[in-house]
Design a protein around this motif. Structure first.
Motif, short mmCIF file in Angstrom:
data_model
loop_
_atom_site.label_atom_id
_atom_site.label_comp_id
_atom_site.label_asym_id
_atom_site.label_seq_id
_atom_site.Cartn_x
_atom_site.Cartn_y
_atom_site.Cartn_z
N ASN A 609 0.82 -1.21 0.00
CA ASN A 609 0.00 0.00 0.00
C ASN A 609 0.85 1.26 0.00
OD1 ASN A 609 -2.49 -1.38 0.04
ND2 ASN A 609 -2.36 -1.65 2.27
N LYS A 610 2.01 1.21 0.68
CA LYS A 610 2.83 2.42 0.82
C LYS A 610 4.08 2.42 -0.06
CE LYS A 610 1.49 3.32 5.64
NZ LYS A 610 1.99 3.45 7.04
N PHE A 611 4.59 1.23 -0.42
CA PHE A 611 5.92 1.21 -1.04
C PHE A 611 5.96 0.45 -2.37
CE2 PHE A 611 6.63 1.96 3.46
CZ PHE A 611 7.46 3.08 3.40
N ASN A 612 4.82 0.38 -3.04
CA ASN A 612 4.80 -0.27 -4.34
C ASN A 612 5.23 0.73 -5.41
OD1 ASN A 612 4.43 -2.27 -6.21
ND2 ASN A 612 2.21 -2.05 -6.33
N PHE A 613 6.50 1.16 -5.32
CA PHE A 613 7.02 2.13 -6.27
C PHE A 613 8.53 1.97 -6.42
CE2 PHE A 613 6.99 4.36 -2.10
CZ PHE A 613 8.32 4.71 -1.98
N VAL A 614 9.05 2.54 -7.50
CA VAL A 614 10.49 2.66 -7.68
C VAL A 614 10.91 3.97 -7.03
CG1 VAL A 614 12.38 2.92 -9.35
CG2 VAL A 614 10.44 1.41 -9.87
N ALA A 615 11.90 3.92 -6.17
CA ALA A 615 12.44 5.13 -5.55
C ALA A 615 13.51 5.70 -6.47
CB ALA A 615 13.03 4.81 -4.18
N ALA A 616 13.25 6.87 -7.01
CA ALA A 616 14.19 7.51 -7.94
C ALA A 616 14.69 8.80 -7.30
CB ALA A 616 13.52 7.79 -9.28
N TRP A 617 15.97 8.83 -6.99
CA TRP A 617 16.54 9.95 -6.24
C TRP A 617 17.22 10.94 -7.18
CZ3 TRP A 617 15.80 10.38 -0.99
CH2 TRP A 617 15.34 9.25 -0.33
N GLN A 618 16.98 12.22 -6.90
CA GLN A 618 17.56 13.29 -7.71
C GLN A 618 18.60 14.05 -6.90
OE1 GLN A 618 14.80 16.35 -8.91
NE2 GLN A 618 16.16 17.16 -10.48
N TYR A 619 19.77 14.21 -7.48
CA TYR A 619 20.86 14.96 -6.83
C TYR A 619 20.49 16.43 -6.77
CZ TYR A 619 25.54 17.07 -6.38
OH TYR A 619 26.63 17.80 -5.98
N THR A 620 20.68 17.05 -5.60
CA THR A 620 20.34 18.47 -5.42
C THR A 620 21.54 19.32 -5.02
OG1 THR A 620 19.71 18.05 -3.11
CG2 THR A 620 17.96 17.92 -4.77
N GLY A 621 22.71 18.69 -4.91
CA GLY A 621 23.90 19.44 -4.54
C GLY A 621 24.69 18.73 -3.46
N ASP A 622 25.98 19.02 -3.37
CA ASP A 622 26.82 18.42 -2.35
C ASP A 622 26.31 18.78 -0.96
OD1 ASP A 622 28.43 17.28 -4.25
OD2 ASP A 622 29.96 18.86 -4.19
N ASP A 623 26.30 17.77 -0.08
CA ASP A 623 25.89 17.95 1.31
C ASP A 623 24.45 18.46 1.45
OD1 ASP A 623 28.39 17.12 2.35
OD2 ASP A 623 29.22 19.10 1.87
N LYS A 624 23.65 18.22 0.41
CA LYS A 624 22.22 18.52 0.49
C LYS A 624 21.44 17.22 0.36
CE LYS A 624 22.46 23.18 -1.51
NZ LYS A 624 21.97 24.05 -2.62
N GLU A 625 20.29 17.15 1.01
CA GLU A 625 19.49 15.94 0.92
C GLU A 625 18.94 15.79 -0.49
OE1 GLU A 625 16.57 15.18 3.81
OE2 GLU A 625 17.86 15.66 5.54
N PRO A 626 19.06 14.59 -1.07
CA PRO A 626 18.51 14.38 -2.41
C PRO A 626 16.99 14.39 -2.38
CG PRO A 626 19.26 12.31 -1.49
CD PRO A 626 19.67 13.38 -0.51
N GLU A 627 16.40 14.64 -3.53
CA GLU A 627 14.94 14.66 -3.63
C GLU A 627 14.43 13.32 -4.12
OE1 GLU A 627 11.35 17.14 -5.90
OE2 GLU A 627 13.44 17.82 -6.05
N LEU A 628 13.40 12.80 -3.46
CA LEU A 628 12.83 11.51 -3.81
C LEU A 628 11.67 11.67 -4.79
CD1 LEU A 628 12.45 8.42 -3.43
CD2 LEU A 628 11.00 8.96 -1.46
N HIS A 629 11.74 10.94 -5.90
CA HIS A 629 10.63 10.84 -6.84
C HIS A 629 10.16 9.39 -6.83
CE1 HIS A 629 11.57 14.80 -8.77
NE2 HIS A 629 12.79 14.48 -8.33
#
Length: 646
Positions: A609-629
């Motif tokens: 129900n919650k995790f039936n997806f591909v986690a695709a991470w986007q780089y946002t910069g050094d020492d910054k948290e990446p963004e999850l798609h």
């Protein structure tokens, strides 16, 4: 900002790939000669793609870190390659191969891609036979098959215990033909440092000549990365020391999303760790589980005596042996998937029944098979593997059971790609283990070779052409453009920065410390507290690395320590992303086992129900948290249910 569009064709599952090919855009033969394609990586996926694209008439440049494509890590895949030929007449089919692969990946892979993989599998075998790959044959001349984990049919084609090597030689012969013809130009001992982007498209690469240290620039209308996985982030793995994920990581930092980074496979059939200063681990092929039976002593006191060296396994009577896979999973027995077998071995060892001097090993015993079939049959099937084991362990596996224990092997995660194997960067494609697409949370054995050759021989020749159809008017760009110069300057700055630290600790010192963190907290079993601790420890280790690493030598020459340092820079960032991904996924699936999410029997417990997806991470910069798609996984043709191998 890039958006996730899987580009899955419409229509019934069995017709999607046919429909795609019917409606794809084409490049006519005269225009193909105007197109330059760069292929990075000379393993099965890269060599197959370069050979196929060269044969089609494109101008191809292929780059590898070795002195010959024959040294690519595909050579190490020993056991076999899957295909749905049904030669053994045991009920196999394309759909059954597809379904086994989806189920084996714990329903975390994309349906359309997996079906296409199963669909082209039979063509791979025909192609390789035509190339002269010496697959094992039965007495009557038909190709032989053996069984692998996660399937109840025999569909694995093999060449003794060296299938990967033989398949790679086949691809190398096809590649060599195109090199001789002039359609492909081979660049050996080259390491990709970065991707060059022009107007939002992948248009070239910066390479480092590993012999001279010189930085080189190359243009391409499209770039294919086929550089394998990133298991060496754990330091100890079954991968060759040169294997790395740096090319995929550079692509990620240029805008290619990274899919499911925490999905790393633990292989159950490896020679156990035997010392603190080992540099790698050795894989014993999963094919051994066809005829070998896995067990541990039932009595803890017997296990303790074996650990102390006062009792031999051959002295333990049959009734005092726990064939735990056969006990727990009677329908599949010793041929359960790798993640299941690995966790079961860990459970027995954690419970005090492990063997060997460390207690972190179980037995793989061939006594029954030798008695039933004869030593000569076992020798003909696995002789080179037995010889390798004896050289490393100094024990005769025909007489004494092998000792095995799980180890990091393969990465199911990788650069996110759509149905066309194109990344979120236009013109950048990823093939083989470098992408995430086909294996979900756990790869079934004998599927890596299948995917590499499927991507190279039978997918990219179509999908690349579809992309390139509107690029025929783009003339080759000069490599003195500002984009090339800027990327090369950034590469040189990184190299200079590494050499300037001049600290007290070796690169291996930091790589090993990272490996311990990864294995302890992001390895076979994970939990929230450990993952949060790992993220913080990796951050601190990265700071220490840049303060106190010592990289001897110079940049303008061959410098193996500099090569390793460039890898570890990426591993120190990659490990954190893997831990973040594992922390985000509050479920257990395949090789991702969160201790908080398991059934009473200790099996992985998904949360569809919650995790039936591909986690695709986007780089946002050094020492910054990446963004999850998130790419939702839609199963139109598959029944999603709890895996059961009992």
């Amino acid at each position: 900002m890039a958006k996730l569009d899987a580009k899955i064709p419409n229509g019934p599952l069995a017709e999607k790939w046919t429909n795609y090919k019917v409606h794809q855009n084409l490049v006519n033969p005269a225009n193909k000669r105007k197109i330059d394609i760069l292929v990075v990586g000379t393993g099965l996926a890269g060599a197959a793609a370069a050979a196929s694209l060269g044969e089609m008439g494109f101008n191809v440049k292929i780059f590898g870190i070795h002195d010959s494509p024959r040294r690519a890590h595909s050579i190490a895949a020993q056991g076999g390659i899957n295909a749905a030929k049904n030669y053994t007449n045991d009920g196999d089919s394309v759909y059954r191969l597809f379904n086994d692969t989806i189920k084996g990946g714990d329903y975390r892979s994309r349906e359309a891609n997996v079906y296409r993989l199963a669909e082209v599998s039979n063509s791979i075998i025909d192609q390789c036979v035509a190339q002269g790959v010496p697959f094992a044959r039965e007495y009557g001349g038909l190709l032989d098959n053996r069984s692998f984990g996660g399937a109840q049919v025999s569909r694995t084609f093999y060449a003794r215990g060296q299938t990967g090597q033989q398949l790679l030689l086949g691809a190398y012969s096809a590649l060599s033909k195109e090199i001789n013809k002039g359609s492909v130009k081979m660049y050996t001992r080259r390491d990709m440092m970065d991707l060059v982007m022009v107007d939002g498209r992948a248009r070239g690469v910066i390479m480092r000549n590993l012999v001279t240290g010189e930085l080189e620039r190359y243009f391409g209308h499209a770039v294919v990365i086929a550089t394998g996985g990133y298991s060496n982030v754990f330091f100890l793995s079954t991968n060759a020391m040169a294997s790395n994920g740096s090319v995929a990581w550079k692509a990620y930092k240029k805008g290619a999303f990274f899919g499911n980074p925490s999905f790393a496979q633990i292989h159950p059939t490896c020679i156990p760790v035997h010392g603190d200063y080992q540099s790698k681990l050795t894989l014993m092929s999963e094919s051994l589980r066809n005829d070998g039976r896995i067990w541990v002593p039932k009595k803890k006191e017997d296990a303790e005596k074996i650990q102390k060296g006062t009792l031999k396994p051959t002295s333990i009577p049959e009734e005092d042996r726990d064939y735990y896979l056969e006990r727990r999973y009677p329908a599949f027995g010793n041929l359960v998937p790798r993640d299941v077998a690995s966790r079961a071995a860990k459970e027995r060892c954690d419970a005090g029944h492990g063997v060997g001097s460390t207690g972190l090993a179980v037995y793989l015993d061939f006594a029954d098979s030798i008695k039933r079939l004869g030593k000569h049959v076992i020798e003909s099937r696995y002789g080179n593997l037995f010889q390798m084991y004896e050289k490393i362990v100094d024990e005769n596996p025909y007489e004494t059971p092998m000792m095995i224990y799980p180890a990091v092997h393969y990465t199911m995660g990788g650069i996110w790609v759509d149905y066309e194997l194109q990344t979120t960067i236009p013109g950048l494609f990823a093939a083989g283990e470098a992408n995430f697409s086909d294996h979900g949370a756990n790869r079934l054995g004998a599927s890596a070779l299948m995917q590499g050759l499927a991507d190279g021989y039978f997918v990219l020749p179509y999908t690349l052409q579809n992309y390139l159809a509107d690029q025929i008017g783009v003339k080759p760009l000069p490599t003195d453009l500002p984009e090339f110069s800027k990327t090369e300057q950034e590469t040189q700055a990184l190299i200079d920065k590494l050499l300037a630290v001049n600290g007290n600790n070796t690169v291996d010192y930091y790589h090993r410390k990272l490996g311990f963190i990864m294995w302890d907290y992001v390895g076979m079993a994970r939990n929230k507290e450990g993952l949060e601790k790992a993220i913080q420890m990796i951050k601190e280790l990265r700071i220490e690395f840049w303060k106190n690493v010592r990289v001897p030598g110079k940049a303008d020459t061959m410098n193996v320590e500099l090569e390793k340092a460039l890898r570890v820079v990426d591993f120190l960032e990659m490990g954190e992303l893997m831990a973040r991904d594992a922390l985000m996924r509050d479920e257990s699936c395949g090789g991702h086992f969160r201790e908080e999410y398991q059934t009473p029997e200790g099996e992985a417990m998904r949360d569809d129900n919650k995790f039936n997806f591909v986690a695709a991470w986007q780089y946002t910069g050094d020492d910054k948290e990446p963004e999850l798609h998130k790419e939702p996984l839609v199963f139109e043709f598959t029944e999603v249910k709890q895996r059961n191998y009992k």
